[in-house]
Motif scaffolding. Structure first.
Motif, PDB file in Angstrom:
ATOM      1  N   THR A  65       6.101  10.421  -1.508  1.00 52.77           N
ATOM      2  CA  THR A  65       5.943   9.057  -1.008  1.00 52.77           C
ATOM      3  C   THR A  65       6.725   8.778   0.265  1.00 52.77           C
ATOM      4  O   THR A  65       6.442   7.805   0.957  1.00 52.77           O
ATOM      5  N   ARG A  80       2.610   3.421  -4.816  1.00 50.17           N
ATOM      6  CA  ARG A  80       1.497   3.730  -5.711  1.00 50.17           C
ATOM      7  C   ARG A  80       2.023   3.840  -7.137  1.00 50.17           C
ATOM      8  O   ARG A  80       2.766   4.759  -7.479  1.00 50.17           O
ATOM      9  N   ASN A 104       7.243   7.036   6.224  1.00 46.90           N
ATOM     10  CA  ASN A 104       6.184   6.847   5.228  1.00 46.90           C
ATOM     11  C   ASN A 104       4.848   7.321   5.804  1.00 46.90           C
ATOM     12  O   ASN A 104       3.883   6.576   5.890  1.00 46.90           O
ATOM     13  N   ALA A 114      -3.104  -2.202  -6.560  1.00 45.19           N
ATOM     14  CA  ALA A 114      -3.445  -1.273  -5.479  1.00 45.19           C
ATOM     15  C   ALA A 114      -4.187  -1.997  -4.360  1.00 45.19           C
ATOM     16  O   ALA A 114      -5.051  -2.850  -4.611  1.00 45.19           O
ATOM     17  N   LYS A 129      -0.651   6.286   5.457  1.00 45.13           N
ATOM     18  CA  LYS A 129      -1.144   6.424   4.082  1.00 45.13           C
ATOM     19  C   LYS A 129      -0.010   6.224   3.093  1.00 45.13           C
ATOM     20  O   LYS A 129       1.175   6.269   3.449  1.00 45.13           O
ATOM     21  N   LYS A 130      -0.395   6.038   1.827  1.00 45.10           N
ATOM     22  CA  LYS A 130       0.572   5.752   0.783  1.00 45.10           C
ATOM     23  C   LYS A 130       1.366   6.979   0.394  1.00 45.10           C
ATOM     24  O   LYS A 130       2.480   6.863  -0.120  1.00 45.10           O
ATOM     25  N   SER A 170       0.817  -1.216   0.000  1.00 44.63           N
ATOM     26  CA  SER A 170       0.000   0.000   0.000  1.00 44.63           C
ATOM     27  C   SER A 170       0.848   1.263   0.000  1.00 44.63           C
ATOM     28  O   SER A 170       0.363   2.340  -0.345  1.00 44.63           O
ATOM     29  N   ARG A 171       2.113   1.151   0.377  1.00 44.83           N
ATOM     30  CA  ARG A 171       2.982   2.322   0.406  1.00 44.83           C
ATOM     31  C   ARG A 171       3.511   2.697  -0.974  1.00 44.83           C
ATOM     32  O   ARG A 171       4.081   3.769  -1.158  1.00 44.83           O
TER      33      ARG A 171
END
Length: 475
Positions: A455, A77, A378, A83, A383-384, A74-75
């Motif tokens: 990111t 993208r 991160n 996904a 979140k990504k 999930s990190r």
């Protein structure tokens, strides 16, 4: 309903039509693994979209590995990386909800025979770009096969079933791209240890040596044949994924040109070209031959005139030796004025949206700032990523984007396009240079939106965070 698991554990039995978490309806059971993991095609009833649900029906180390892997994926993208939408842990099972990748496994595509060269290049290039994003996040796929690569109608791929095991190595991922390229060109799998994926035919060997794609199938371009074999050669160091992606991108562009121009076959060899050159020389008319000495004399006079003009003038000034005609210089890039800016934070709570205009106000002493995150770079594992999306009103010719970040050390990529809802589905643009907090991205197209997607964060204040001082697009 309950049943017996693979190691004697009691597991919950799933059925089509069952709804998990009050939201995910199981539609079709696709496959089971020996560890009690099942893959389902499902529907997200809340968002009315198709998803894939991977269910681990035994709790313990296996379910924890499923959840840990989902968190790591999930990190990252990227359109070529499947996904992750959700991860749920219950008392008797754990499951992960992920993107339903359009298309089908490469293995099924190759059941009809090998692909055209330009199709094979696109698949390999797409995979290499996804791996570059994955490797930059400190992870490796570790399970790249014709079954785990989903190919859509444009031959772009989505990589699924990532293991992300600690033993997985980026170099092995890159060699796996070579195997995928070989398979796409030949419909055979170049296994060195006898392990051939289900449904694939092992590649032919002569005297124990792997046959090249050109030996198996006529018409494979020389450069593509050589690249596939180099990637599979363990005696050669494997290139970095982003370098491989760049090389494949160049081959893809050349292949597209040949497709567009209807060119086939190989370029002429040196001997025919030499003969053609000789025939053209023989056709030079007599008047042209007699004019050659005259042309030489005119060139000499022109040089003499330049030397005379470069002599010191009466006021003591001398034209500079490196002076050029301004009209012949390449036009300088100009800054494109933005129309609007917004914070793109799909997994956030809108608390970081204030001050976005400082990222495009033309003043690098001001900046929009993220919140300060604790524990991990991160975004605290919450979140990504998040980004700053700049709108230019209409599609503009953009050749370069410069982003100025403070402090230095953040990791960021760029998404560009003309549809705000499809930005994240566009190919990712990696920075071409990084100088402290100054990131430069090279482009060549007309775009309405530019999204700087962050990111990873550098240490900042009492945790991790970054400020965006300015985003400048030039065309």
């Amino acid at each position: 309903m309950e049943g017996e698991g693979p190691r004697g554990a009691t597991v919950a039995v799933l059925a089509a039509g069952q709804v998990l978490a009050g939201r995910y309806r199981l539609d079709e059971h696709l496959v089971d693994s020996t560890t009690g993991r099942a893959l389902w095609r499902a529907t997200d009833l809340l968002l009315a979209r198709g998803v894939a649900v991977e269910v681990q029906s035994t709790v313990g180390a296996d379910s924890q590995q499923l959840l840990d892997t989902a968190m790591a994926i999930s990190r990252v993208r990227h359109p070529a990386i499947v996904a992750i939408y959700d991860a749920v842990e219950e008392t008797d099972r754990a499951y992960v909800v992920r993107e339903w990748a359009a298309g089908g496994p490469l293995r099924k595509l190759l059941a009809n025979g090998p692909l055209e060269a330009h199709q094979a290049i696109t698949i390999a290039r797409s995979a290499a770009e996804g791996l570059a994003a994955l490797h930059s996040a400190g992870a490796a796929h570790g399970n790249l096969t014709p079954t785990t690569v989903i190919v859509n109608s444009n031959f772009e791929c989505t990589m699924t079933d990532l293991t992300l095991a600690e033993s997985a190595e980026p170099a092995a991922d890159v060699r796996a791209v070579g195997a995928l390229l070989y398979a796409a060109l030949t419909a055979r799998w170049p296994s060195a240890n006898g392990n051939t994926p289900e449904g694939m035919v092992p590649a032919t060997r002569l005297d124990g040596r792997l046959c090249t794609p050109r030996q198996i199938r006529a018409g494979v371009p020389h450069k593509l044949d050589a690249l596939a074999m180099e990637l599979l050669d363990n005696e050669r160091p494997a290139p970095a994924a982003h370098d491989l992606a760049s090389q494949l991108n160049q081959l893809e562009y050349a292949s597209e040109l040949r497709q567009r121009e209807g060119l086939t076959g190989q370029l002429p060899l040196a001997e025919p070209l030499n003969k053609l050159r000789e025939s053209r020389i023989r056709r030079i008319p007599l008047w042209a031959k007699l004019g050659i000495p005259i042309c030489v004399m005119l060139v000499f006079l022109a040089i003499l005139a330049v030397l005379v003009l470069r002599t010191p003038t009466g006021d003591g000034s001398t034209p500079p030796a490196n002076a050029t005609n301004p009209s012949s210089a390449a036009p300088a890039l100009h800054v494109i004025q933005p129309k609007d800016v917004e914070i793109d934070d799909p997994q956030g709570d809108n608390t970081e949206n204030k001050g976005a205009s400082k990222a495009i106000d033309g003043d690098r002493t001001t900046k929009w700032k993220t919140a300060t995150y604790k524990g991990q770079s991160n975004f605290g594992g919450l979140k990504k990523g998040m980004g700053v999306r700049v709108s230019y009103g209409t599609a503009q010719t953009i050749k370069q984007v410069d982003a100025y970040l403070d402090p230095a050390g953040a990791t960021a990529v760029l998404y560009v396009g003309n549809d705000i809802d499809e930005l994240h589905d566009r190919p990712v643009v990696q920075p071409t240079s990084t100088n402290g907090g100054h990131l430069t991205f090279q482009l060549n197209g007309k775009y309405k939106y530019v999204l700087l997607w962050i990111t990873n964060l550098p240490p900042y204040e009492t945790g991790y965070g970054v400020g965006v001082q300015e985003i400048e697009a030039r065309g």
